[in-house]
Structures are given as C-alpha cells and as structure tokens.
Enzyme design. Structure first.
Site, PDB file in Angstrom:
ATOM      1  N   HIS A 132       0.844  -1.202  -0.189  1.00  0.00           N
ATOM      2  CA  HIS A 132      -0.049   0.093   0.055  1.00  0.00           C
ATOM      3  C   HIS A 132       0.876   1.234  -0.117  1.00  0.00           C
ATOM      4  O   HIS A 132       2.357   1.319  -0.050  1.00  0.00           O
ATOM      5  CB  HIS A 132      -1.004  -0.184   1.227  1.00  0.00           C
ATOM      6  CG  HIS A 132      -2.174  -0.748   1.010  1.00  0.00           C
ATOM      7  ND1 HIS A 132      -3.173  -0.331   0.007  1.00  0.00           N
ATOM      8  CD2 HIS A 132      -2.700  -2.015   1.605  1.00  0.00           C
ATOM      9  CE1 HIS A 132      -4.084  -1.287  -0.144  1.00  0.00           C
ATOM     10  NE2 HIS A 132      -3.732  -2.022   0.795  1.00  0.00           N
ATOM     11  N   ASP A 161      -0.113   7.221  -3.429  1.00  0.00           N
ATOM     12  CA  ASP A 161      -1.287   6.831  -4.262  1.00  0.00           C
ATOM     13  C   ASP A 161      -1.611   7.945  -5.036  1.00  0.00           C
ATOM     14  O   ASP A 161      -1.992   7.788  -6.298  1.00  0.00           O
ATOM     15  CB  ASP A 161      -2.619   6.609  -3.268  1.00  0.00           C
ATOM     16  CG  ASP A 161      -2.525   5.206  -2.713  1.00  0.00           C
ATOM     17  OD1 ASP A 161      -1.788   4.429  -3.054  1.00  0.00           O
ATOM     18  OD2 ASP A 161      -3.469   4.877  -1.678  1.00  0.00           O
TER      19      ASP A 161
END
Length: 375
Positions: A132, A161
């Site tokens: 992540h 992200d």
C-alpha cells in the site's frame, strides 16, 4: 452532457478505466474533469453511482463486466478497441491472464495508450508483491523524511497513491498522447508509486548532495525543526502554519510575535528548538483566528490550519471556488484552471452505456448483452 458537449482541454478523448482504488479512479476523475469521456468497467453489480464516491465523479458511463467470463472479456476488448487510453491498476500480469494483454490490445488499436498503475512497477523483485501507499513510499526515502525525530509519520496516502501514483500516471499518459500525435503509435505507461514518490524527492536529494540536508528527521529547515517552518497549537487547540523562510517575511512575522531578535541568525539550527518553544508559548495566548487577524494584510507566510469541514468557507477558497458541493457532498473543484477551455464537472451521473458507447462505435446489441450479463 454528451461527448460532443463536454468542455475542457481533453474534450473528445475517450478513456476506459478498469475499476480499482486509489490512484486509478483519481486519475480518471481528473481526466473527466478536464473534458475526457471516461467509461468505467466495474465488477458486476458495482456499476451504480454514489455521490459520496468523489473520485468516481464524472464518468460518462459505468458498466459491469465479469472479466473472468470470456464473453465479457470480449466485450471489454471491443470497448477498449475504440478508446484512446486504458487505465488499469491490477498487479503485473493480471491483465495478461484476463486475456487483455497490452500487446494484443494495441494490435487491435495501434494508437492505444495503456496506463498501468502499480505500487512497485511492472518489473523488479517486489513487482508481484502486495503493498500500500505506506510501503511504496518507504523505499523512496519520503517516509523516512517525514515526522518527528522519534519516528516517521504516514503522510495520509497523498505521497504514494495520489502524488506518486495518480499524478505520475496522468503525466505519463498525457506525454504518451503527445508523442502519439507525431508517431501515430500507442505505448504502455508504467506508473509505479515507488518511482513517483522517489521522483518527488528530487529536490531533497539535491539539498543532501549540497550538504544542506541531514538524513535525520526534525533536523532540517523543511521538516519541522526550524522555528520559522512549523505548525503551532493555539489557545483554542487549533493550529496555525508558519512558513516565513525568507528574511523579509520572517521580519514581518517576528514583529507581530514580538520577537524581532529572532531575525538574527535565523538560519542557525542551534537556535531553532529554543525559538520554537518560545513561539509555542506565545501562540498559546490567543485563539487561532485571533492570530490570523493579527497577520491580516502582511507578507508573513502564515495561514490557519483548516479542518476539512472549514475549507469551503475560507474567503480565498470561496472566491476561487476551490471547493464545490454536489449532491450534498463537499469536494475539490476541477483543477488546474484554463483560460480558454476550462474544465468542469460532468452531468449528475453516469448515463446509459448504450448512448455513450454508440458514439464509440459499439453496436447496440453488444451493449445490451453487456447489460444483461451484468445483472
């Protein structure tokens, strides 16, 4: 708003988005805001609009397809064959196993830009591994640099992200589109979040090479160590951001705070901690908005630290329309701004896929078959 009616610098661009989380829907949102017609391929049963899904706003159409079903894969190929751009966020190799190999897709559609967004990239020892945002930016030096001396702090999921992933994907696909305007050929864009977050660290690596950055948290001018680049708590437990790096701005700041003597040796790290502690004591004597009033009209590089519930009402944000409300949901407005071809939010929701895909050259019977299988 039909494809012909859409406005913005990317009007006429046809984009297929494979449903994912994080950087893929973010990048597709930006493309839609700037005028592109985005068709999102969802999993069956997940193709309904929800106004709370801010990063899913503006899709021209959403259609549910089971990409483990060969018939649905064939329909997906038909849609992609009419697109300019495909954005996907599967792990490396998944697209190929689904029967949607970039090589095969580009054989059918030679101008296609296949934008692949992953954490680790399409190759390398970690490419098949899960991760992540936090794990991706751990390898770039970014996570190590953020936070107090006793430990790094996750910077939300903005660095990996959205900055290192979504923004990098946008730069990559738009660059590939520019190159296609000359060559007529598409290509694969490999947008890895660890690459993007590493790229964002370029200036700090420059500072370190010049001996102006220590590889330890809370020892540098930009990491919270300096008294003139920090956030301070006020009497009402709200915070104020202070960033007067240049001497002339620091002088204006110091006059309001009554610490004109801090102008001497401003950049001496040995004095920063003591001065930070002194300023914290002073800031605790007044509420945040009282301090902001005291700095009104001054170039002192000071701003209130706004909560998400406050941002829409700030006078500057309100004047520029930086945030908007749609269906009761506060969200960022399209950006950046364009003088001649401004972007805009698309209509109230995704339209009937048949009406959209008809403009892409997809036969009505194919759309009907997709719709039937997605139920």
């Amino acid at each position: 708003m039909s494809g012909a009616e859409r406005k913005g610098p990317l009007a006429g661009l046809k984009v297929v988005e494979m449903a994912a989380i994080g950087p893929v829907p973010f990048a597709a949102m930006v493309l839609s805001d700037l005028g592109a017609e985005v068709v999102r391929i969802d999993r069956p049963g997940e193709d309904a609009d929800d106004p709370r899904e801010v990063t899913c706003r503006g899709r021209a159409a959403r259609i549910g397809l089971d990409l483990k079903n060969p018939e649905d894969v064939a329909q997906a190929r038909k849609i992609i064959a009419s697109a300019d751009v495909l954005i996907e966020g599967f792990r490396p190799g998944v697209l190929e196993r689904l029967g949607l190999s970039p090589d095969d897709l580009m054989a059918e559609n030679p101008g296609l830009i296949v934008t692949r967004v992953t954490g680790w990239g399409q190759d390398g020892p970690l490419s098949p591994r899960a991760g992540h945002d936090l794990t991706y930016i751990a390898l770039s030096g970014a996570l190590h640099a953020i936070g107090p001396a006793d430990g790094p702090v996750p910077p939300l999921n903005l660095v990996g992200d959205y900055g290192g992933g979504g923004m990098l994907a946008l730069v990559g696909l738009l660059s590939a589109l520019f190159e296609r305007s000359r060559s007529g050929r598409g290509q694969v864009v490999d947008a890895a979040m660890t690459d993007g977050s590493s790229l964002m660290m370029a200036y700090l690596f420059e500072l370190m090479a010049r001996g102006m950055w220590q590889d330890r948290r809370e020892t540098n001018m930009l990491d919270g160590a300096a008294h003139f680049y920090a956030a301070y708590r006020c009497r009402d437990d709200r915070h104020i951001a202070v960033g007067p790096i240049e001497p002339q701005f620091h002088a204006a700041f110091a006059r309001v705070m009554g610490v004109e003597e801090f102008g001497a040796d401003q950049y001496d790290p040995a004095l920063w901690l003591e001065r930070r502690e002194k300023l914290q004591e002073i800031f605790l004597t007044r509420d945040r908005d009282d301090w902001i009033s005291a700095f009104e009209g001054l170039d002192a590089c000071v701003a209130p630290v706004l909560g998400m519930g406050e941002v829409m009402d700030h006078p500057h944000n309100a004047a520029r329309g930086t945030f908007i409300e749609k269906a009761g949901v506060v969200q960022p407005a399209p950006a950046p701004r364009f003088g001649r071809t401004p972007g805009a939010l698309a209509g109230e929701g995704a339209r009937d896929p048949a009406s959209v895909l008809a403009g892409w050259g997809i036969a009505a019977e194919d759309v009907a078959a997709m719709r039937e299988r997605s139920r």
